[in-house]
Each structure stands twice: as C-alpha cells, then as structure tokens.
Design a protein around this motif. Structure first.
Motif, mmCIF file in Angstrom:
data_model
loop_
_atom_site.group_PDB
_atom_site.id
_atom_site.type_symbol
_atom_site.label_atom_id
_atom_site.label_comp_id
_atom_site.label_asym_id
_atom_site.label_seq_id
_atom_site.Cartn_x
_atom_site.Cartn_y
_atom_site.Cartn_z
ATOM 1 N N LEU A 111 0.821 -1.217 0.000
ATOM 2 C CA LEU A 111 0.000 0.000 0.000
ATOM 3 C C LEU A 111 0.857 1.270 0.000
ATOM 4 N N LEU A 112 2.175 1.097 -0.052
ATOM 5 C CA LEU A 112 3.067 2.248 0.065
ATOM 6 C C LEU A 112 2.834 3.299 -1.013
ATOM 7 N N GLN A 113 2.518 2.868 -2.219
ATOM 8 C CA GLN A 113 2.332 3.809 -3.323
ATOM 9 C C GLN A 113 0.903 3.795 -3.873
ATOM 10 N N ALA A 114 -0.022 3.251 -3.110
ATOM 11 C CA ALA A 114 -1.392 3.126 -3.599
ATOM 12 C C ALA A 114 -2.006 4.482 -3.938
ATOM 13 N N THR A 115 -1.716 5.491 -3.119
ATOM 14 C CA THR A 115 -2.299 6.816 -3.346
ATOM 15 C C THR A 115 -1.981 7.340 -4.736
ATOM 16 N N SER A 116 -0.760 7.101 -5.197
ATOM 17 C CA SER A 116 -0.317 7.653 -6.479
ATOM 18 C C SER A 116 -1.034 7.012 -7.672
ATOM 19 N N ARG A 117 -1.750 5.918 -7.468
ATOM 20 C CA ARG A 117 -2.409 5.211 -8.568
ATOM 21 C C ARG A 117 -3.849 5.672 -8.789
ATOM 22 N N TYR A 118 -4.337 6.554 -7.934
ATOM 23 C CA TYR A 118 -5.734 6.977 -8.030
ATOM 24 C C TYR A 118 -5.835 8.502 -8.037
ATOM 25 N N PRO A 119 -6.897 9.018 -8.716
ATOM 26 C CA PRO A 119 -7.969 8.298 -9.410
ATOM 27 C C PRO A 119 -7.485 7.688 -10.719
ATOM 28 N N ARG A 120 -8.202 6.656 -11.164
ATOM 29 C CA ARG A 120 -7.902 6.034 -12.455
ATOM 30 C C ARG A 120 -9.147 5.310 -12.966
ATOM 31 N N PHE A 121 -9.143 5.037 -14.256
ATOM 32 C CA PHE A 121 -10.288 4.371 -14.873
ATOM 33 C C PHE A 121 -10.302 2.894 -14.506
ATOM 34 N N SER A 122 -11.493 2.388 -14.188
ATOM 35 C CA SER A 122 -11.680 0.970 -13.892
ATOM 36 C C SER A 122 -12.555 0.344 -14.962
ATOM 37 N N GLY A 123 -11.981 -0.594 -15.710
ATOM 38 C CA GLY A 123 -12.770 -1.292 -16.716
ATOM 39 C C GLY A 123 -13.894 -2.089 -16.078
ATOM 40 N N ARG A 124 -13.635 -2.632 -14.903
ATOM 41 C CA ARG A 124 -14.658 -3.434 -14.216
ATOM 42 C C ARG A 124 -15.870 -2.590 -13.839
ATOM 43 N N ASP A 125 -15.606 -1.349 -13.374
ATOM 44 C CA ASP A 125 -16.699 -0.459 -12.995
ATOM 45 C C ASP A 125 -17.209 0.376 -14.163
ATOM 46 N N GLY A 126 -16.415 0.472 -15.216
ATOM 47 C CA GLY A 126 -16.812 1.258 -16.370
ATOM 48 C C GLY A 126 -16.744 2.753 -16.149
#
Length: 334
Positions: A111-126
C-alpha cells in the motif's frame, strides 16, 4: 511374497517420509506464525504516526485508526462486531491478510504507493474511481462484505493511513524501497494444471492454509482473525475478487508464498493458483454487470459474459495468448 514384503517396506517408507514432511511443515508453520506476528509489529513501529496510541482512539478519523482497521479488520469491521452497523466485512480475514505487514512491505500488494495510482479508470466499474472506490471494491469482493460510507470515520481513516504511507515512501531511502521478492511471475504458455496444483498445495501450502483451505485462526475468538487466511470456503474472498483470477493469484503467490520463503517456480505458482480457485467460495451477486465494455474484461476473468467465443474453462485456466490475440485483431479491425 518377497515382492509383497518389499512393497510393504516401500509403502511404509513413503508414509514415514510424508509424516516427516508434515512434521517439518508443522514446525515451519509455527515459526512462520511467530515471524508473521513479529513482522506485523515491526511494520507497525517502523511506519506509524507519533503520539497516537491503539488504546487512545477518540472516535475521530486518524491515521492510527486507519492502520488498525487494516490490521484488525475482523475485530473492528467483521461479522462478529457487537454493533451490527459496524459489520462491513463478511469474513474474519483482515486486509493485512493480503497487504502484508499492514501494507508497509514494498512490492506486490503493497500500500506504500497506492495513493499515487488513483484516481484512475476501472474497466470493471466502467468509470473512473478514486481511492475510496477502490477500498469499497476490496470490502465487497475480497472481504465479501458491503460498502463503507464514503464520508464515514472508517473510510476517511483508511484513506488517511494509505496517504500517510505514500508520504512515508517519498522520504524512504533506497534500502527500504528495495523489493525482497523473487523474479516477477512469467505466465506459462499453456493451460494451468489443477491436479499438478493440488500436489504443490499439499507439499508447500497445506501446512499453513489447512487440508481444506480453511486457514489457521489466530484464536478461538474469530474476531482475532487468522494467522494464515482461508483460501476457499465460506470465510474466504468471494468469486468477484481479483484473486480468483489465475494470473493475479499466480503473481501474488510467486512473489510472496510460501510466506518467508517465496521460492515457487512460475509453473508451480500458476498451477497452485488454479487449484485454489477450483474450489467453492462465497458467490457475489450481479457479476454480469461487471465490465460494461466486455472488450476490456481481463482475459483470465473466471466468470461470463465475454465478448468472445472462447470457453469459460480457457478464461479460467488458459492458455491466454490466443484470447489476447483475438482482441488485438478485433481492435485492429475496428
């Protein structure tokens, strides 16, 4: 008669060897249980906010409360909570069952770098999602529970903790950032072999996760969670979780398992992932609503519908390259 005697000796020797292996395995499990506990404590002391105590929770959102929620999910959000309104998780696992050392261990599922990955598009959620959406994705799938209110103390605290880890990572030295993992998983160019995976499980996984994948509870009080989490069955992740995908599970297993000694080959990790996911687990409703654009669905998604005619078994077990090739051609011809 001589052959019978020799056969009996061979069988006895085989049984003795298996017993010896199981005995060694139990010793290893005990040691790993101790190591796991120590590792969690070390992680908590190395990365935790100063001035906050576990026994000093005031009912306000805080980094420390967020850490506790991830480390003690079963106790604070689990199905046995004394307040029904706090029963968000449908399992007695903790978030830290997958996010090792409360997410502080660099590498796979850190979880160390989780913040840097969001927001982002989720294909699962569309649609595009933020960190809170991702937390709820874990709660409803990996934890087989229900969504936490976006504005709740629990949600804000977990987000604060994960953001704090990102800040900690930014000032870490290279030594702390180094991965303690084997080479990355390389997908075998074949279908996964469930029977071969069963052999790997019995030899390398069963001693910690149990004969029936039931895991090893930390205490008789299930709110204490697990030393080693269940891999299938009623208290495991549901069939909508990312870990039900053989490639996702294979990557995690290759990087982290067996705990403390991750030395499985790509083939072993691939096959044992298929074996684990061949068992029954909680069922998530409305999975057909996932991936509004089916062409974005992961090739190893184990549940339909699909935008192709490959059989469900190939989506579950592979080989996956023919499926990828189909979608590459589809994209080129559009």
């Amino acid at each position: 008669m001589k052959n019978t005697v020799e056969m009996g000796k061979a069988q006895t020797g085989s049984m003795a060897m298996r017993s010896e292996q199981r005995g060694s395995g139990l010793f290893i499990a005990a040691v790993l249980g101790l190591v796991l506990g120590v590792g969690v404590l070390v992680g908590a002391f190395l990365i935790s906010p100063a001035g906050e105590s576990v026994d000093n929770f005031t009912g306000e959102a805080s980094v420390e409360y967020g850490r506790r929620l991830i480390r003690e999910t079963a106790a604070l959000l689990g199905p046995g909570h004394e307040d029904p309104a706090k029963r968000y998780s449908g399992t007695n696992m903790d978030c830290a069952s997958c996010h090792l050392e409360t997410g502080t261990k660099a590498g796979t599922l850190s979880l160390l770098q989780a913040t840097s990955r969001y927001p982002r598009f989720s294909g699962r959620d569309g649609k595009e999602g933020d960190l809170r959406d991702r937390i709820n994705g874990c709660m409803t799938r990996s934890m087989n529970g229900r969504e936490i209110s976006r504005d709740s103390i629990e949600m804000i605290s977990m987000e604060m903790y994960i953001n704090n880890l990102n800040d900690q990572y930014a000032v870490m030295g290279e030594t702390r950032r180094q991965l303690d993992e084997p080479d990355s998983f390389v997908e075998p160019n074949r279908a996964a072999d469930v029977e071969a995976g069963r052999v790997v499980y019995e030899q390398r996984c069963e001693v910690c996760h149990g004969d029936n994948g039931e895991g090893l509870a930390a205490a008789t009080d299930m709110s204490e969670g697990y030393l080693f989490p269940p891999l299938w069955g009623p208290d495991s992740f549901n069939n909508g979780a990312g870990m039900t995908r053989v490639l996702t599970a294979g990557r995690f297993i290759k990087a982290r398992m067996p705990l403390g000694q991750p030395d499985l080959s790509d083939d072993e990790a691939y096959d044992v992932a298929a074996f684990v996911n061949s068992h029954e687990r909680p069922q998530r409703a409305n999975l057909e609503l996932d991936f509004p654009d089916l062409t974005l669905k992961r090739v190893d998604s184990p549940y339909p519908p699909y935008a192709d005619n490959f059989p469900i078994e190939q989506h579950r077990l592979g080989p996956f390259e023919p499926i990828r090739e189909y979608y590459r051609n589809l994209e080129q011809n559009q």
